[in-house]
Write an enzyme that holds these catalytic residues in place. Structure first.
Site, short mmCIF file in Angstrom:
data_model
loop_
_atom_site.label_atom_id
_atom_site.label_comp_id
_atom_site.label_asym_id
_atom_site.label_seq_id
_atom_site.Cartn_x
_atom_site.Cartn_y
_atom_site.Cartn_z
N ILE A 71 0.97 -1.51 0.08
CA ILE A 71 0.08 -0.04 0.00
C ILE A 71 0.85 1.23 -0.01
O ILE A 71 0.79 2.09 -0.76
CB ILE A 71 -0.94 0.03 1.28
CG1 ILE A 71 -1.86 -1.10 1.20
CG2 ILE A 71 -1.82 1.31 1.42
CD1 ILE A 71 -2.74 -1.32 2.24
N THR A 148 -4.38 5.72 7.28
CA THR A 148 -5.47 4.89 7.08
C THR A 148 -5.16 3.57 7.19
O THR A 148 -5.51 2.33 6.61
CB THR A 148 -5.81 5.03 5.17
OG1 THR A 148 -4.36 4.86 4.69
CG2 THR A 148 -6.33 6.29 4.76
N SER A 149 -4.27 3.37 8.12
CA SER A 149 -3.57 1.94 8.33
C SER A 149 -4.50 1.57 9.74
O SER A 149 -5.15 0.32 9.68
CB SER A 149 -2.23 2.21 8.59
OG SER A 149 -1.85 0.79 8.75
N ARG A 150 -4.02 1.80 10.93
CA ARG A 150 -4.32 1.28 11.98
C ARG A 150 -4.53 2.41 13.09
O ARG A 150 -3.46 3.14 13.23
CB ARG A 150 -3.57 0.03 12.72
CG ARG A 150 -3.60 -1.17 11.95
CD ARG A 150 -5.07 -1.82 12.07
NE ARG A 150 -5.25 -3.00 11.24
CZ ARG A 150 -5.64 -3.25 10.09
NH1 ARG A 150 -6.38 -2.09 9.53
NH2 ARG A 150 -5.77 -4.36 9.63
N ASP A 174 -8.96 7.46 8.83
CA ASP A 174 -9.94 6.53 8.57
C ASP A 174 -10.04 5.39 9.55
O ASP A 174 -10.97 4.31 9.56
CB ASP A 174 -9.59 5.70 7.20
CG ASP A 174 -10.54 4.67 6.77
OD1 ASP A 174 -11.94 5.19 6.50
OD2 ASP A 174 -10.45 3.61 6.48
N GLU A 179 -11.62 2.61 18.22
CA GLU A 179 -13.07 2.42 17.22
C GLU A 179 -13.91 1.39 17.38
O GLU A 179 -14.93 1.32 16.86
CB GLU A 179 -12.54 2.31 15.65
CG GLU A 179 -11.81 1.34 15.37
CD GLU A 179 -11.15 1.28 13.87
OE1 GLU A 179 -11.47 0.42 13.21
OE2 GLU A 179 -10.41 2.33 13.67
N HIS A 211 -13.33 3.70 8.71
CA HIS A 211 -12.80 2.47 8.05
C HIS A 211 -13.58 2.07 6.77
O HIS A 211 -13.67 1.04 6.67
CB HIS A 211 -13.08 1.35 9.19
CG HIS A 211 -12.08 0.65 9.39
ND1 HIS A 211 -11.25 0.18 10.53
CD2 HIS A 211 -11.28 -0.17 8.57
CE1 HIS A 211 -10.18 -0.43 10.27
NE2 HIS A 211 -10.17 -0.92 9.15
N ALA A 213 -11.64 3.01 4.01
CA ALA A 213 -10.48 3.03 2.84
C ALA A 213 -10.58 2.10 1.87
O ALA A 213 -10.40 2.17 0.59
CB ALA A 213 -9.26 3.21 3.80
N PHE A 214 -10.90 0.69 2.45
CA PHE A 214 -10.86 -0.56 1.50
C PHE A 214 -12.12 -0.52 0.63
O PHE A 214 -12.26 -1.52 -0.12
CB PHE A 214 -10.89 -1.57 2.55
CG PHE A 214 -12.25 -2.12 3.07
CD1 PHE A 214 -12.93 -3.01 2.37
CD2 PHE A 214 -12.76 -1.36 4.12
CE1 PHE A 214 -14.32 -3.22 3.03
CE2 PHE A 214 -14.07 -1.59 4.50
CZ PHE A 214 -14.80 -2.77 4.02
#
Length: 248
Positions: A71, A148-150, A174, A179, A211, A213-214
């Protein structure tokens, strides 16, 4: 192997790394050019311009990408197109970054010199709270941070204090450290008890998505097709570690 109960467990190991990298850029550009605020104003027939909508050129900025796996490398390809000075940090130095004219550097160099920082690494004990209170004094004043990862790559308390002090000029998220209780649910008619989340939601210099992004058509197609393949392999008699995407 199989779990103790004799149940085979499989997963979908990857879907679309492009989706996540592209969403990171969408967060940056929305945060920078205030297109979300501008759209709301125009819908209300307010066609004025003021400093609240002022952005900067990404061209010429120093951009740090922390984590240059699949990514991160895709993100480097995209962001290089803006004409930035590209810096990257990863335990495994990326030849792709060098080919783009970028430089592999230490974390400290990224903290001290970058106008924009993208967090693209996995969450590991070594990467947890990469952005923390001790890092704040190192950061370039007004830095934009995109994650946008963790969520736990950022110590949330440090993020809030960095925003309040002006060290962090903007943040696109994101993901969020705490969360689990809230994301993927509708809380609009309920009271959110997490005061830090509420403060981030209400901060004009923070842009949050939940969450997603995917969440592209291509990624969903891949998730479905891989799941069907997993079932098909199971029906063909494969079990446990014989399954291509086995967990156990």
């Amino acid at each position: 192997g199989k779990s103790g109960s004799g149940i085979s467990v499989t997963r979908v190991p990857a879907y679309s790394p492009y989706a996540v990298a592209e969403h990171a850029v969408a967060l940056l550009m929305t945060l920078n050019r205030k297109t979300h605020m501008a759209s709301t104003r125009v819908k209300m027939a307010d066609f004025t311009l003021d400093s609240g909508l002022l952005g900067v050129d990404i061209y010429g900025k120093t951009v740090g990408v922390m984590g240059t796996g699949k990514i991160g490398q895709i993100l480097c390809n995209i962001i290089a197109g803006f004409g930035v000075k590209l810096l990257a940090h990863d335990v495994y130095e990326s030849d792709d970054v060098k080919a783009l004219g970028g430089t592999n550097v230490s974390q400290e160099v990224i903290f001290k010199t970058c106008d924009i920082i993208f967090l693209m690494m996995p969450l590991l004990p070594a990467t947890k709270h990469t952005i923390n209170e001790k890092v704040l004094p190192l950061l370039k004043k007004g830095v934009i941070i995109i994650n946008t990862s963790r969520g736990a790559l950022i110590e949330t308390g440090a993020l809030v204090s960095g925003l309040n002090s002006g060290i962090i000029g903007g943040c696109g998220l994101d993901v969020y450290e705490n969360e689990a209780k809230y994301f993927f649910q509708d809380w609009s008619a309920k009271s959110i008890e997490d005061n830090t989340l509420v403060s981030l939601m209400g901060n004009n210099r923070v842009l949050m998505t939940a969450h997603q992004a995917f969440f592209t058509r291509e990624a969903i197609d891949k998730i479905v097709s891989t799941t069907v393949d997993n079932l098909s392999n199971f029906l063909d008699g494969k079990r446990g570690s014989d399954l291509p995407n086995s967990v156990c």
